[in-house]
Scaffold this motif. Structure first.
Motif, PDB file in Angstrom:
ATOM      1  N   TYR A   1       0.825  -1.205   0.000  1.00 52.76           N
ATOM      2  CA  TYR A   1       0.000   0.000   0.000  1.00 52.76           C
ATOM      3  C   TYR A   1       0.857   1.251   0.000  1.00 52.76           C
ATOM      4  O   TYR A   1       1.924   1.288   0.633  1.00 52.76           O
ATOM      5  N   LYS A   2       0.391   2.256  -0.694  1.00 52.54           N
ATOM      6  CA  LYS A   2       0.943   3.609  -0.604  1.00 52.54           C
ATOM      7  C   LYS A   2      -0.156   4.482  -0.008  1.00 52.54           C
ATOM      8  O   LYS A   2      -1.240   4.606  -0.581  1.00 52.54           O
ATOM      9  N   LEU A   3       0.112   5.069   1.161  1.00 51.95           N
ATOM     10  CA  LEU A   3      -0.859   5.909   1.837  1.00 51.95           C
ATOM     11  C   LEU A   3      -0.371   7.351   1.859  1.00 51.95           C
ATOM     12  O   LEU A   3       0.835   7.609   1.863  1.00 51.95           O
ATOM     13  N   TYR A   4      -1.309   8.277   1.903  1.00 54.67           N
ATOM     14  CA  TYR A   4      -0.952   9.687   2.037  1.00 54.67           C
ATOM     15  C   TYR A   4      -1.862  10.332   3.078  1.00 54.67           C
ATOM     16  O   TYR A   4      -2.970   9.848   3.363  1.00 54.67           O
ATOM     17  N   LEU A   5      -1.383  11.436   3.652  1.00 57.65           N
ATOM     18  CA  LEU A   5      -2.154  12.154   4.656  1.00 57.65           C
ATOM     19  C   LEU A   5      -2.996  13.223   3.979  1.00 57.65           C
ATOM     20  O   LEU A   5      -2.469  14.140   3.342  1.00 57.65           O
ATOM     21  N   ASP A   6      -4.315  13.083   4.081  1.00 55.62           N
ATOM     22  CA  ASP A   6      -5.241  14.100   3.579  1.00 55.62           C
ATOM     23  C   ASP A   6      -5.306  15.203   4.638  1.00 55.62           C
ATOM     24  O   ASP A   6      -5.921  15.019   5.702  1.00 55.62           O
TER      25      ASP A   6
END
Length: 243
Positions: free
Chosen positions: A207-212
């Protein structure tokens, strides 16, 4: 006055506690798991269910398994190898023991290529509601499938340090998964015999996650496919054991 002051202190403490609990933007294992689990929940897990439709063009009952001993004795041609059929029947008895289906002896009309309709003995199958409601066909002979649950994170295999990508705080994670929200009707024996545990336990998903920053929570940017095909694994096992 004392009780009023105490109540005010407790109220403030509760607000601080609740605020801390709902801060999904923090880089914590729980926050990352929460985001990944929301995505994993979309992965419906199906297991093989023995049964063939007499009318292959519909999902209308009855569902049957032809008897390999009868097929062999009568020397009629069949789309199934007798030992393959026996493997399906053996598995059907496991499911019957777990009260997922019922088997009953019967004689059925079966269409044989270049011959026409012939009588063939075997078993008719009826399934409990948990199986019936998601039962659907597969490309494998004599095998249907039914949903038994979905997925969630078992543990993190590997993570990177947070980094900036396209102006977003980003992190890469690999996870192992496990079966979640399993139907109560599905016993551990069925999960094992269907090869569900084996297929799920060896899956690793990236997974690649980002902070919204607007919603103040972690979201999925991209992921690899789970590549879990329990029905195919079951079919290959039956073939390897019975051909």
């Amino acid at each position: 006055m004392f009780y009023r002051s105490l109540l005010s202190i407790l109220s403030i403490a509760s607000l601080v506690f609740v605020s801390g609990c709902i801060d999904n933007s923090k880089l914590t294992t729980e926050n990352l798991k929460k985001a990944i689990n929301q995505d994993l929940a979309k992965n419906q897990i199906y297991i093989a269910i023995p049964g063939q439709l007499l009318d292959s063009g519909t999902m209308v009952k009855s569902f049957v398994i032809f008897d390999p001993d009868y097929e062999k004795a009568s020397n009629k041609s069949s789309v199934y190898d007798n030992m393959y059929l026996q493997g399906l029947i053996d598995y059907a008895f496991v499911l019957e023991k777990s009260k997922l289906l019922n088997l009953s002896r019967g004689v059925f009309k079966k269409k044989v290529e270049f011959v026409g309709m012939v009588d063939s003995k075997g078993y008719s199958l009826t399934y409990i509601d948990d199986i019936n409601r998601t039962l659907s066909p597969t490309k494998y002979p004599g095998i249907l499938k039914a949903m038994i649950g979905n997925l969630e994170v078992r543990d993190f295999v590997k993570t990177t340090n947070p980094y900036m990508e396209d102006g977003l705080k980003t992190i890469d994670i690999e996870v192992n998964v496990k079966l979640a929200n399993k139907l109560d009707s599905i016993s551990e024996e069925v999960v094992i015999d269907s090869y569900a545990y084996e297929e799920i336990s060896r899956a690793v998903i990236s997974y690649k996650l980002y902070l919204d920053e607007t919603e103040r929570r972690w979201k999925i940017k991209s992921s690899t496919s789970a590549k879990i095909d329990i029905v195919k694994r079951f079919y290959r096992s039956i073939c390897s054991q019975h051909f």
